[in-house]
Enzyme design. Structure first.
Site: not given
Ligand code: ZN
Length: 167
Positions: A46, A51, A89-90, A131-132, A135
């Site tokens: 995601g 981000q 996490c990216l 998670h999203e 963010h």
């Molecule tokens: Zn993340």
């Protein structure tokens, strides 16, 4: 096609809360295209608007090979039961920390065409949604994990000599 750089730990935009989209206009359509293009596949489950440095309450997620958009997502309910698993996490390259998440949840959001969606998900996808949503509220997995894991992760991210990832 626009693959935009994913903001990483230390960028203040990751700590910003993303306000709701008031109108699904050209800029929101562009944002969703950019999120879809920028989500690494495989490897990304995601991606949220901040981000990519954009403060709108929008994320995309991958489900069974398709990337879908959630606009103005809102948690309706969560299961009491939680499960802790390692999560990455990216925006935190190389980090994986234990994060407890609700096993099931119901989420409401809008489609790109503005129609309301109600999603009941469990397990992995429920974890991705939480998670999203974090963010979009300016929260990271570092805020959800235990103290020791957080300290080690921050050492790793800051490249300080620590016990993780050296050698
Ligand atoms: Zn993340």
């Amino acid at each position: 096609m626009a693959i935009l750089p994913i903001r990483v730990f230390g960028d203040p935009v990751l700590r910003e809360a993303c306000p709701e989209v008031e109108e699904i206009d050209e800029s929101v359509e562009q944002l969703v295209r950019d999120l879809v293009d920028s989500l690494p596949r495989p490897g990304g489950a995601g991606l949220s608007a901040n981000q990519l440095g954009i403060l709108k309450r929008v994320f995309v997620y991958e489900d069974q090979g398709e990337v879908r958009a959630c606009i103005n997502p809102r948690l309706v309910s969560v299961s009491e039961e939680t499960e802790e698993e390692l999560e990455g996490c990216l925006s935190l390259p190389g980090v994986a920390v234990p994060v407890p998440r609700h096993l099931n949840l119901v989420l409401e959001c809008l489609d790109l065409d503005g129609s309301p969606k109600r999603l009941e998900v469990e397990g992995w996808l429920a974890r991705v949604f939480q998670h999203e949503l974090d963010h979009l509220d300016g929260r990271l997995i570092l805020d959800r994990t235990d103290r020791e894991s957080r300290v080690q992760a921050i050492q790793l991210l800051q490249g300080e000599p620590g016990h993780v990832g050296t050698g």
